[in-house]
Write an enzyme that holds these catalytic residues in place. Sequence first.
Site, PDB file in Angstrom:
ATOM      1  CE  LYS A 192     -13.727  43.567  19.464  1.00 15.72           C
ATOM      2  NZ  LYS A 192     -14.295  44.720  19.290  1.00 15.72           N
ATOM      3  CD  GLU A 267     -25.625  32.757  23.894  1.00 16.95           C
ATOM      4  OE1 GLU A 267     -25.104  32.710  24.767  1.00 16.95           O
ATOM      5  OE2 GLU A 267     -25.822  34.325  23.475  1.00 16.95           O
ATOM      6  CB  CYS A 301     -30.161  37.394  19.270  1.00 17.79           C
ATOM      7  SG  CYS A 301     -30.210  37.257  21.398  1.00 17.79           S
ATOM      8  CD  GLU A 401     -29.905  39.256  13.642  1.00 19.34           C
ATOM      9  OE1 GLU A 401     -28.783  38.891  13.312  1.00 19.34           O
ATOM     10  OE2 GLU A 401     -30.541  39.105  14.756  1.00 19.34           O
TER      11      GLU A 401
HETATM   12  P1  NAD Z   1     -20.976  41.417  15.282  1.00 24.12           P
HETATM   13  O1  NAD Z   1     -21.023  39.872  14.490  1.00 24.12           O
HETATM   14  O2  NAD Z   1     -20.551  43.001  13.695  1.00 24.12           O
HETATM   15  O3  NAD Z   1     -20.119  42.151  16.859  1.00 24.12           O
HETATM   16  C1  NAD Z   1     -19.642  41.259  17.415  1.00 24.12           C
HETATM   17  C2  NAD Z   1     -18.290  41.751  18.226  1.00 24.12           C
HETATM   18  O4  NAD Z   1     -17.904  40.113  17.010  1.00 24.12           O
HETATM   19  C3  NAD Z   1     -18.024  42.715  17.760  1.00 24.12           C
HETATM   20  O5  NAD Z   1     -17.680  42.526  19.212  1.00 24.12           O
HETATM   21  C4  NAD Z   1     -16.862  42.904  16.779  1.00 24.12           C
HETATM   22  O6  NAD Z   1     -16.004  43.667  17.312  1.00 24.12           O
HETATM   23  C5  NAD Z   1     -16.266  41.276  16.270  1.00 24.12           C
HETATM   24  N1  NAD Z   1     -15.584  41.126  15.570  1.00 24.12           N
HETATM   25  C6  NAD Z   1     -16.626  41.373  14.248  1.00 24.12           C
HETATM   26  N2  NAD Z   1     -15.520  40.527  13.374  1.00 24.12           N
HETATM   27  C7  NAD Z   1     -14.687  39.950  13.955  1.00 24.12           C
HETATM   28  C8  NAD Z   1     -13.294  39.119  13.460  1.00 24.12           C
HETATM   29  N3  NAD Z   1     -13.538  38.646  11.991  1.00 24.12           N
HETATM   30  N4  NAD Z   1     -13.306  37.755  14.908  1.00 24.12           N
HETATM   31  C9  NAD Z   1     -13.025  38.409  16.134  1.00 24.12           C
HETATM   32  N5  NAD Z   1     -14.708  39.381  16.007  1.00 24.12           N
HETATM   33  C10 NAD Z   1     -14.801  40.186  15.951  1.00 24.12           C
HETATM   34  O7  NAD Z   1     -22.395  41.654  15.516  1.00 24.12           O
HETATM   35  P2  NAD Z   1     -23.150  43.300  15.920  1.00 24.12           P
HETATM   36  O8  NAD Z   1     -23.055  43.704  15.136  1.00 24.12           O
HETATM   37  O9  NAD Z   1     -21.880  43.786  17.127  1.00 24.12           O
HETATM   38  O10 NAD Z   1     -24.487  42.116  17.301  1.00 24.12           O
HETATM   39  C11 NAD Z   1     -25.310  42.081  16.194  1.00 24.12           C
HETATM   40  C12 NAD Z   1     -25.430  40.753  16.171  1.00 24.12           C
HETATM   41  O11 NAD Z   1     -25.145  40.384  17.864  1.00 24.12           O
HETATM   42  C13 NAD Z   1     -26.989  40.057  15.626  1.00 24.12           C
HETATM   43  O12 NAD Z   1     -26.991  39.342  14.110  1.00 24.12           O
HETATM   44  C14 NAD Z   1     -27.598  39.314  16.722  1.00 24.12           C
HETATM   45  O13 NAD Z   1     -28.934  38.812  16.492  1.00 24.12           O
HETATM   46  C15 NAD Z   1     -26.821  39.283  17.609  1.00 24.12           C
HETATM   47  N6  NAD Z   1     -26.504  38.723  19.110  1.00 24.12           N
HETATM   48  C16 NAD Z   1     -27.005  37.080  18.614  1.00 24.12           C
HETATM   49  C17 NAD Z   1     -27.266  37.006  20.610  1.00 24.12           C
HETATM   50  C18 NAD Z   1     -27.498  35.504  20.544  1.00 24.12           C
HETATM   51  O14 NAD Z   1     -27.943  34.782  21.736  1.00 24.12           O
HETATM   52  N7  NAD Z   1     -27.212  34.673  19.933  1.00 24.12           N
HETATM   53  C19 NAD Z   1     -27.340  37.924  21.201  1.00 24.12           C
HETATM   54  C20 NAD Z   1     -26.991  39.558  20.860  1.00 24.12           C
HETATM   55  C21 NAD Z   1     -26.960  39.228  19.614  1.00 24.12           C
END
Ligand code: NAD
Length: 507
Positions: A192, A267, A301, A401
């Site tokens: 997804k 992550e 990240c 963040e």
């Molecule tokens: P997000 O958590 O809003 O969304 C990530 C994914 O989760 C999307 O596909 C979204 O549709 C899905 N999602 C949202 N709510 C959900 C739920 N209740 N159940 C299941 N899936 C759900 O994150 P974002 O804004 O897309 O990305 C940015 C974040 O990602 C930042 O916090 C960043 O640090 C993190 N990130 C972490 C790493 C790492 O390796 N630690 C790498 C890249 C990004």
Amino acid sequence: MASAFETNLATAERLLTRFRDRPLGHFIDGREVPGQSERLFDNLSPIDGGIINRVHAGNAADVDAAATAAQRAFPAWAALPGTERKRILHRVADGILARAEEIAVLESLDSGQPIRFMSKAAERAAENFRFFADRAPDAANGLSLPAKDHLNFTIRQALGPVAVITPWNTPFMLSTWKIAPALAAGCTVVHKPAEWSPLTAMLLAEIMAEAGVPAGVANLVNGLGEEAGKLLTEHPAIKAVAFVGESTTGSHIMAQGAPTLKRVHFELGGKNPVVVFDDADLDRALDAVVFMIYSLNGQRCTSSSRLLVQSGIHDAFVERLAERVARIRVGHPLDPATEVGPLVHERHLNKVLGYCAIAQADGATVKVGGVRAGEAGSGGNYVRPTLFTGANNRMRIAQEEIFGPVLTAIPFKDEAEAVAVANDVAYGLAGYVWTRDVSRANRVALKLDAGMVWINSENNRHLPTPFGGMKASGIGRDGGDYSFDFYMETKNICVALDTHTVPKLGA
Ligand code: NAD
């Protein structure tokens, strides 16, 4: 002759035709299918705010179809010899490289990431597939643990169908980082992707199918996180969730997966410190500090979003830094000269800009940037690379963040204070230490609350090493064998040598 920028724009126009002709669907059981509901959502351009294309919003029926396909395909895929999975996954890598330009251009357009970084996306993604392809034949290998009267040996077996849920910052590369080891292990997948950057996930699904990944082994459901994502994490056929995204979303997923006892790998976010001591090679440190927060739009990240700099060199270092930040080229993501592109979505732009008011209200100084960039006339999500100074670690700009091209500089006196400030956040993903004193570098590295520490370096990734975070930054590690530990079950088999006495009851 057309410039590289003009060529990229022309390529983009050509590639977008297919997405404009019909709404983007899902990829289930070997083919692209429309959603089972009529509902669509708009995928908006970071460049001008216009609609790039429309996307089917996956619902319960779509998620169920994908999870069921993955469940049906699992036994045969898991039973395939590792050597055969290796062959197929290398073909996926070949397919990714063959479509490298397409991947780079679509990824830039969709996420706003500058093409100068995205041109490497396919290469990195192909490397991920090759790395795990080569390990597929030995993924089942375990340990020999002999005892007095028994031999014990462990083997690993694929876990089952797994969900891969990814964010929008570097969507293509990140998804391969999860999907490649899952497939190499013998798991089947339902992916997804993030709703703000859905385009390249469909390319990957197509490439995998063309490379010979059997129908149902790698599925894709587009949709909203709270709907399609949530349903996927609740589906009983799905055995584990590999999630990359925000820490709060990770908490939701853990709760959503609890009734079906999902294994989770998270992550999550970061607020990573880069600690610059006064004896560091300050030229190299400066390059790394700038790169690790302003590359990839700061939407990374592992970005070093907190600069901790020793008091004696603080003012001079920050002055040099400010000059560099002010000169960073903001522009169209498809222009090879661009260093910072537009942020992925207007909502994210507003969040990032909102931190300027927060910084000032808390008493910090907006030393550079803090405003929309000149390209704003286009309606795009452009922001000037931003540097906050006069900050302390209790301020929100030091704790939260921001996930944009925004750096908070904080002075420190000595090693003890550097470590205390570095660790005084909820997160613990990465840390960077700059000093020529080897012993100090290692002392600090040992004390940092971070899953990964780089000494005198920016984020350089070596695929066998563990990747992941502590505290609110995650659970579990990726990379090398760590990935297989997540996507596989370890089974112990204990064999008697017939030398021990079996207890007798009722004899
Ligand atoms: P997000 O958590 O809003 O969304 C990530 C994914 O989760 C999307 O596909 C979204 O549709 C899905 N999602 C949202 N709510 C959900 C739920 N209740 N159940 C299941 N899936 C759900 O994150 P974002 O804004 O897309 O990305 C940015 C974040 O990602 C930042 O916090 C960043 O640090 C993190 N990130 C972490 C790493 C790492 O390796 N630690 C790498 C890249 C990004």
